[in-house]
Structure formats: structure tokens, C-alpha cells
Design a protein around this motif. Structure first.
Motif, PDB file in Angstrom:
ATOM      1  N   ASP A   9      -3.398  14.036  21.526  1.00  0.00           N
ATOM      2  CA  ASP A   9      -3.794  14.174  20.126  1.00  0.00           C
ATOM      3  C   ASP A   9      -5.271  13.880  19.929  1.00  0.00           C
ATOM      4  OD1 ASP A   9      -1.251  14.869  19.215  1.00  0.00           O
ATOM      5  OD2 ASP A   9      -0.639  12.768  19.071  1.00  0.00           O
ATOM      6  N   ILE A  10      -5.833  14.515  18.901  1.00  0.00           N
ATOM      7  CA  ILE A  10      -7.200  14.257  18.478  1.00  0.00           C
ATOM      8  C   ILE A  10      -7.205  14.122  16.959  1.00  0.00           C
ATOM      9  CG2 ILE A  10      -7.712  16.729  18.347  1.00  0.00           C
ATOM     10  CD1 ILE A  10     -10.577  16.136  19.029  1.00  0.00           C
ATOM     11  N   VAL A  11      -8.081  13.292  16.433  1.00  0.00           N
ATOM     12  CA  VAL A  11      -8.166  13.088  14.991  1.00  0.00           C
ATOM     13  C   VAL A  11      -8.795  14.317  14.341  1.00  0.00           C
ATOM     14  CG1 VAL A  11      -9.103  11.647  13.146  1.00  0.00           C
ATOM     15  CG2 VAL A  11      -8.363  10.593  15.285  1.00  0.00           C
ATOM     16  N   SER A  12      -8.130  14.851  13.340  1.00  0.00           N
ATOM     17  CA  SER A  12      -8.670  16.018  12.638  1.00  0.00           C
ATOM     18  C   SER A  12      -9.339  15.639  11.327  1.00  0.00           C
ATOM     19  CB  SER A  12      -7.565  17.035  12.368  1.00  0.00           C
ATOM     20  OG  SER A  12      -6.535  16.459  11.575  1.00  0.00           O
ATOM     21  N   ASN A  13      -8.774  14.673  10.590  1.00  0.00           N
ATOM     22  CA  ASN A  13      -9.405  14.210   9.351  1.00  0.00           C
ATOM     23  C   ASN A  13      -8.747  12.912   8.901  1.00  0.00           C
ATOM     24  OD1 ASN A  13      -7.134  14.848   7.385  1.00  0.00           O
ATOM     25  ND2 ASN A  13      -7.509  16.876   8.236  1.00  0.00           N
ATOM     26  N   ILE A  14      -9.308  12.338   7.855  1.00  0.00           N
ATOM     27  CA  ILE A  14      -8.754  11.120   7.240  1.00  0.00           C
ATOM     28  C   ILE A  14      -7.926  11.557   6.040  1.00  0.00           C
ATOM     29  CG2 ILE A  14      -9.302   8.932   6.121  1.00  0.00           C
ATOM     30  CD1 ILE A  14     -11.899   8.915   7.751  1.00  0.00           C
ATOM     31  N   ARG A  15      -6.613  11.368   6.131  1.00  0.00           N
ATOM     32  CA  ARG A  15      -5.708  11.874   5.105  1.00  0.00           C
ATOM     33  C   ARG A  15      -5.767  11.056   3.821  1.00  0.00           C
ATOM     34  NH1 ARG A  15       0.109  12.247   7.606  1.00  0.00           N
ATOM     35  NH2 ARG A  15       0.514  12.713   5.397  1.00  0.00           N
ATOM     36  N   ALA A  16      -5.837   9.731   3.939  1.00  0.00           N
ATOM     37  CA  ALA A  16      -5.772   8.888   2.743  1.00  0.00           C
ATOM     38  C   ALA A  16      -6.389   7.538   3.032  1.00  0.00           C
ATOM     39  CB  ALA A  16      -4.326   8.730   2.275  1.00  0.00           C
ATOM     40  N   MET A  17      -6.771   6.843   1.968  1.00  0.00           N
ATOM     41  CA  MET A  17      -7.312   5.489   2.049  1.00  0.00           C
ATOM     42  C   MET A  17      -6.580   4.605   1.053  1.00  0.00           C
ATOM     43  SD  MET A  17     -11.149   4.028   1.186  1.00  0.00           S
ATOM     44  CE  MET A  17     -10.903   4.134  -0.589  1.00  0.00           C
ATOM     45  N   LYS A  18      -6.226   3.397   1.475  1.00  0.00           N
ATOM     46  CA  LYS A  18      -5.574   2.440   0.591  1.00  0.00           C
ATOM     47  C   LYS A  18      -6.277   1.098   0.706  1.00  0.00           C
ATOM     48  CE  LYS A  18      -1.217   0.049  -0.368  1.00  0.00           C
ATOM     49  NZ  LYS A  18       0.195  -0.131   0.041  1.00  0.00           N
ATOM     50  N   ILE A  19      -6.734   0.567  -0.433  1.00  0.00           N
ATOM     51  CA  ILE A  19      -7.345  -0.759  -0.474  1.00  0.00           C
ATOM     52  C   ILE A  19      -6.236  -1.769  -0.736  1.00  0.00           C
ATOM     53  CG2 ILE A  19      -9.036  -2.236  -1.601  1.00  0.00           C
ATOM     54  CD1 ILE A  19     -10.540   0.298  -2.392  1.00  0.00           C
ATOM     55  N   LEU A  20      -5.954  -2.624   0.242  1.00  0.00           N
ATOM     56  CA  LEU A  20      -4.851  -3.571   0.118  1.00  0.00           C
ATOM     57  C   LEU A  20      -5.218  -4.735  -0.786  1.00  0.00           C
ATOM     58  CD1 LEU A  20      -1.965  -4.088   1.306  1.00  0.00           C
ATOM     59  CD2 LEU A  20      -3.083  -5.703   2.849  1.00  0.00           C
ATOM     60  N   LYS A  21      -6.310  -5.436  -0.475  1.00  0.00           N
ATOM     61  CA  LYS A  21      -6.753  -6.581  -1.271  1.00  0.00           C
ATOM     62  C   LYS A  21      -8.136  -7.005  -0.783  1.00  0.00           C
ATOM     63  CE  LYS A  21      -4.782 -10.518  -0.570  1.00  0.00           C
ATOM     64  NZ  LYS A  21      -3.788 -11.573  -0.424  1.00  0.00           N
ATOM     65  N   ARG A  22      -8.645  -8.057  -1.360  1.00  0.00           N
ATOM     66  CA  ARG A  22      -9.900  -8.646  -0.913  1.00  0.00           C
ATOM     67  C   ARG A  22      -9.688 -10.130  -0.696  1.00  0.00           C
ATOM     68  NH1 ARG A  22     -15.997  -8.425  -3.655  1.00  0.00           N
ATOM     69  NH2 ARG A  22     -17.102  -9.000  -1.734  1.00  0.00           N
ATOM     70  N   VAL A  23      -9.897 -10.578   0.527  1.00  0.00           N
ATOM     71  CA  VAL A  23      -9.696 -11.984   0.859  1.00  0.00           C
ATOM     72  C   VAL A  23     -10.598 -12.333   2.034  1.00  0.00           C
ATOM     73  CG1 VAL A  23      -7.785 -11.487   2.438  1.00  0.00           C
ATOM     74  CG2 VAL A  23      -7.957 -13.747   1.384  1.00  0.00           C
ATOM     75  N   GLY A  24     -11.140 -13.551   2.011  1.00  0.00           N
ATOM     76  CA  GLY A  24     -11.923 -14.031   3.134  1.00  0.00           C
ATOM     77  C   GLY A  24     -13.388 -13.654   3.080  1.00  0.00           C
ATOM     78  N   SER A  25     -14.016 -13.715   4.249  1.00  0.00           N
ATOM     79  CA  SER A  25     -15.456 -13.497   4.383  1.00  0.00           C
ATOM     80  C   SER A  25     -15.800 -12.011   4.329  1.00  0.00           C
ATOM     81  CB  SER A  25     -15.949 -14.096   5.703  1.00  0.00           C
ATOM     82  OG  SER A  25     -15.605 -15.462   5.811  1.00  0.00           O
ATOM     83  N   THR A  26     -17.100 -11.737   4.280  1.00  0.00           N
ATOM     84  CA  THR A  26     -17.546 -10.344   4.264  1.00  0.00           C
ATOM     85  C   THR A  26     -17.234  -9.656   5.584  1.00  0.00           C
ATOM     86  OG1 THR A  26     -19.749 -11.057   4.977  1.00  0.00           O
ATOM     87  CG2 THR A  26     -19.371 -10.807   2.607  1.00  0.00           C
ATOM     88  N   LYS A  27     -17.145 -10.418   6.687  1.00  0.00           N
ATOM     89  CA  LYS A  27     -16.818  -9.855   7.989  1.00  0.00           C
ATOM     90  C   LYS A  27     -15.564 -10.524   8.533  1.00  0.00           C
ATOM     91  CE  LYS A  27     -21.415  -8.284   9.377  1.00  0.00           C
ATOM     92  NZ  LYS A  27     -22.397  -8.231  10.476  1.00  0.00           N
ATOM     93  N   GLY A  28     -14.769  -9.732   9.234  1.00  0.00           N
ATOM     94  CA  GLY A  28     -13.540 -10.243   9.813  1.00  0.00           C
ATOM     95  C   GLY A  28     -12.741  -9.119  10.446  1.00  0.00           C
ATOM     96  N   VAL A  29     -11.502  -9.447  10.814  1.00  0.00           N
ATOM     97  CA  VAL A  29     -10.594  -8.493  11.449  1.00  0.00           C
ATOM     98  C   VAL A  29      -9.202  -8.696  10.878  1.00  0.00           C
ATOM     99  CG1 VAL A  29      -9.557  -7.706  13.610  1.00  0.00           C
ATOM    100  CG2 VAL A  29     -11.917  -8.505  13.600  1.00  0.00           C
ATOM    101  N   TRP A  30      -8.512  -7.583  10.605  1.00  0.00           N
ATOM    102  CA  TRP A  30      -7.077  -7.665  10.372  1.00  0.00           C
ATOM    103  C   TRP A  30      -6.440  -6.517  11.139  1.00  0.00           C
ATOM    104  CZ3 TRP A  30      -3.621  -5.201   6.444  1.00  0.00           C
ATOM    105  CH2 TRP A  30      -4.137  -4.008   5.949  1.00  0.00           C
ATOM    106  N   THR A  31      -5.321  -6.813  11.792  1.00  0.00           N
ATOM    107  CA  THR A  31      -4.679  -5.845  12.658  1.00  0.00           C
ATOM    108  C   THR A  31      -3.193  -6.115  12.700  1.00  0.00           C
ATOM    109  OG1 THR A  31      -4.744  -4.856  14.871  1.00  0.00           O
ATOM    110  CG2 THR A  31      -5.027  -7.234  14.733  1.00  0.00           C
ATOM    111  N   LYS A  32      -2.450  -5.159  13.234  1.00  0.00           N
ATOM    112  CA  LYS A  32      -0.999  -5.241  13.273  1.00  0.00           C
ATOM    113  C   LYS A  32      -0.501  -4.973  14.679  1.00  0.00           C
ATOM    114  CE  LYS A  32       3.068  -3.381  10.842  1.00  0.00           C
ATOM    115  NZ  LYS A  32       3.515  -2.416   9.803  1.00  0.00           N
ATOM    116  N   ASP A  33       0.404  -5.827  15.147  1.00  0.00           N
ATOM    117  CA  ASP A  33       1.011  -5.632  16.448  1.00  0.00           C
ATOM    118  C   ASP A  33       2.076  -4.548  16.329  1.00  0.00           C
ATOM    119  OD1 ASP A  33       2.099  -5.739  18.948  1.00  0.00           O
ATOM    120  OD2 ASP A  33       2.384  -7.910  18.979  1.00  0.00           O
ATOM    121  N   SER A  34       1.937  -3.482  17.104  1.00  0.00           N
ATOM    122  CA  SER A  34       2.873  -2.360  17.010  1.00  0.00           C
ATOM    123  C   SER A  34       4.288  -2.760  17.435  1.00  0.00           C
ATOM    124  CB  SER A  34       2.385  -1.203  17.889  1.00  0.00           C
ATOM    125  OG  SER A  34       1.110  -0.771  17.475  1.00  0.00           O
TER     126      SER A  34
END
Length: 396
Positions: free
Chosen positions: A137-162
């Protein structure tokens, strides 16, 4: 004789009285002149005070008129800026449409070329076809964007274990505490990070290049050498560690100086992006032993790069400007050289708040977990098959 003495005494007294009267008159004249001088000075002060008061009243009136004029100009300027903002939004939407329909060619390292009006695939050995990745597979485009919330510092990481579907939040660029949430929904409903489980790591992390894969957390330790630490999330202990053979400790992305190495995950496992001069290098890592299996020079420049993610063995480096504008995927590198120049799109991210400090791809959901100026954002990707999968090369 007595009369003569009295007459002499009278003349003496009369002389003294005349002298005293003279001195008294001189003193009175002096005092009178001083009083006149004081009266003149007082009159002059009154005159100057009246003039100053008059000038002050004129200045107050002029300042009031000027402030009123500035207020009107400010209101007019604000209306003009609002109108300009509406026009800019309209232009950006039109640009998004044009870029989607007619994407320009990005910077791509690939040995194959596209011939005009006809897709021609050069011959390639069959055994090289699935050299590293069975994902096509190759990325063709960005289908949608969802803003979940705003929390923490200006820089950071959030990720999900598959594997476990748990969400992990790394707040900031140097800390030793990770927050674990059972789901994205739980993070969204949590006031701040109060509902998250705190996990204390054996050492502080550095930058925003962390990854969670198959129940383990991988991060770059904040030490003198670039050490990758593998942390077992189930039993809460360090499982392994290894020092990366990187010579200079320079940031892998020019716009994110805190991140020296970016650990990323896709369908094929664990990868590492690290700096090599003015470009970005890629390494495939064994997630069990942390050994480096293979390394590539992507030829993607570090300058103005802010983050990257990998899908099916293809690296997508995201670039921006300073100050931040619209992020875009401007350089693409495929480890199997299965992407041609005309096939790789130039992707523009939707308008956002600042610059990405991290982009973490989830291969199960086909979503990118992004951290943007303290906002937690989800980008849903649309994928298509690579040209090599549609038109495989002829067998020898």
C-alpha cells in the motif's frame, strides 16, 4: 556754659537721629524693590501657568481626537483582516482541491521513472519484489482530520498499541512518566490526564521519537549516548537496551531540535530515523533484540523537516516553515524502490494550529496520531496499491 553743653548734646542727638533715619529709609527702599521683583516673578509665573494650562488643554483635545481616529482605524482594519481571513480560507480550500486533482511531483528516491502517458515498469528481479515488506500500500491522500482535545505541553507524543488498543501519552520532551489510557474515548473524557495510569520509566526520555509496539515501549534515553530502551508494559520493567551507532547527536528533524532519533512502527515492525549529515537515514530494527538489520540513506533533507511516519516500508517525511504554515509530505522513500516519481503524491495536511512535534502511524486503524501545539489530532489516511503490485515486472 551749662546751656552750651545742652545745646551740643542736642546737636549730637539730632545728628544720630538723622543718620538712623537715613539707614531706615535705605532699608525700606531695598525691601520695596525686593517686593516689586517678587510681584513681577509671581505675575510671570501666573502668565506661564495660564499658557501651560492652555497648551495642556489643546494637547488633551488633540490626543482625544487622535485616539478616536485610531479606534476607528483599528475597527476598520479588524474588519479588513476578517475579510482577508475568509478569502484565505477559500483560497486554501481551492488549493486543496487543485492539489488533490493535480499533485506535483515530490522529492522521491527511486530508480524507476514514469514514461509520459504510459506506465512502463522497468525489469526487476522477482526475488527483490518482496525483499523487506509484503505490504503493497501507498498513501494516496488524507481522508479526514479529527481534533480530540488539547492537553499537556506544546510538544509531546500520543500513540496507540495496535495489539492492546491502549493509548499512551508522553507529555513534553524530557520526562520519566508515561500516562496509559484504556482507549481513545477514555483519554477524550479525562480532565487533563487524571484518569490515566502513571507509568514511571527507569530513565527519562529524550525528544518525541517514542514508539509502542506489541506490548513494549521503545524510547530514546536522555543520556550522553543515544540509547534505545525497551520497556515491558505488562510487568513494568526494562526488557532490553542498545546503543545506536550514530556519530553526531544532531536533531533528525530541523524544526524539532529535541528529537535526535525517531522510533516508528508500521506493518513490518520497528524502524528508526536518524540524522546523517544534512539528510535523514533509515534503519530497520529487530523489535526483540534491538539489533539493526539494515540501513538506508533516504536522501530526504533534514532542513525544514518536522516529523515523519512510515507505511508499508515507505517513509513519508513531513516539512513545514518557520514560522509554521501548512505541513506537507515533500519527500518519500521506499525501501524496496517500488514507488515511481509520478506515483508518490505531495500530501498537504489540513490547516492546523502550529507544527507537528510527532506523527505516529497505527497500521490497524490506518490513522496517524499527531501532536500539534498541545492538540491531540487524528489523521485518517486513504491508501492505494503500489504500481509494482498492479503491474509486476516480467519474469526472466
Amino acid at each position: 556754659m551749662k546751656a552750651g553743653f545742652l545745646f551740643s548734646l542736642f546737636l549730637c542727638i539730632l545728628g544720630q537721629l538723622s543718620e538712623a533715619q537715613y539707614h531706615y529709609q535705605s532699608l525700606m527702599n531695598y525691601l520695596e524693590s525686593r517686593m516689586l521683583a517678587m510681584e513681577e516673578r509671581i505675575a510671570l509665573w501666573h502668565e506661564q501657568n495660564d499658557r501651560y494650562n492652555s497648551d495642556l488643554k489643546k494637547f488633551k483635545q488633540q490626543a482625544s481626537e487622535l485616539l478616536e481616529k485610531i479606534g476607528k482605524e483599528h475597527a476598520k482594519l479588524q474588519l479588513d483582516l476578517e475579510g482577508a481571513g475568509v478569502r484565505v480560507d477559500r483560497v486554501e480550500r481551492e488549493m486543496d482541491y487543485i492539489e488533490t486533482k493535480n499533485p506535483p511531483k515530490p522529492c522521491v528516491k527511486a530508480a524507476d521513472k514514469m514514461v509520459e502517458q504510459e506506465a512502463v515498469v522497468t525489469e526487476k528481479k522477482k526475488e527483490e519484489f518482496f525483499e523487506l515488506s509484503v505490504c503493497l500500500d501507498i498513501v494516496s491522500n488524507i481522508r479526514a482530520m479529527k481534533i480530540l482535545k488539547r492537553v499537556g505541553s506544546t510538544k509531546g507524543v500520543w500513540t496507540k498499541d495496535s495489539r492492546t488498543a491502549k493509548v499512551y501519552v508522553f507529555n513534553g520532551t524530557s520526562e520519566d512518566t508515561v500516562y496509559e489510557f484504556n482507549s481513545v474515548k477514555e483519554l477524550s473524557a479525562s480532565p487533563g490526564m487524571s484518569k490515566g495510569k502513571q507509568i514511571t520509566l527507569p530513565s527519562a526520555w529524550n525528544g518525541t521519537g517514542h514508539a509502542v509496539y506489541d506490548g513494549f515501549l521503545y524510547y530514546i534515553s536522555e543520556r550522553s549516548e543515544l540509547q534505545v530502551v525497551k520497556f515491558d508494559l505488562k510487568n513494568g520493567s526494562m526488557a532490553d537496551s542498545a546503543v545506536l551507532p550514530v556519530e553526531a547527536q544532531t536533531p533528525v528533524y530541523g524544526l524539532n531540535p529535541e528529537t535526535l532519533v525517531d522510533l516508528i512502527v508500521d506493518e513490518d515492525g520497528l524502524w528508526a530515523l536518524y540524522p546523517a549529515g544534512d539528510t535523514i537515514n533509515l534503519a530497520k530494527m529487530d523489535s526483540d533484540t534491538l539489533d539493526i538489520e539494515q540501513m538506508w540513506d533516504t536522501s530526504c533533507p533534514r532542513n525544514n523537516a518536522e516529523a515523519a511516519f512510515i507505511v508499508c516500508g515507505t517513509v513519508y517525511v513531513v516539512y513545514n516553515t518557520r514560522p509554521p504554515s501548512r505541513s506537507r509530505v515533500q519527500c518519500v522513500f521506499d525501501v524496496n524502490d517500488m514507488i515511481t516519481g509520478g506515483e508518490a503524491p505531495l500530501l498537504y495536511f489540513p490547516r492546523r494550529f502550529g507544527a507537528h512535534s510527532s506523527l505516529k502511524y497505527n497500521p490497524v486503524e490506518r490513522q496517524v496520531y499527531a501532536w500539534d501545539d498541545g492538540y491531540q489530532i487524528l489523521y485518517r489516511l486513504a491508501l492505494k496499491k503500489k504500481l509494482w503490485a498492479i503491474a509486476p515486472p516480467p519474469e526472466e
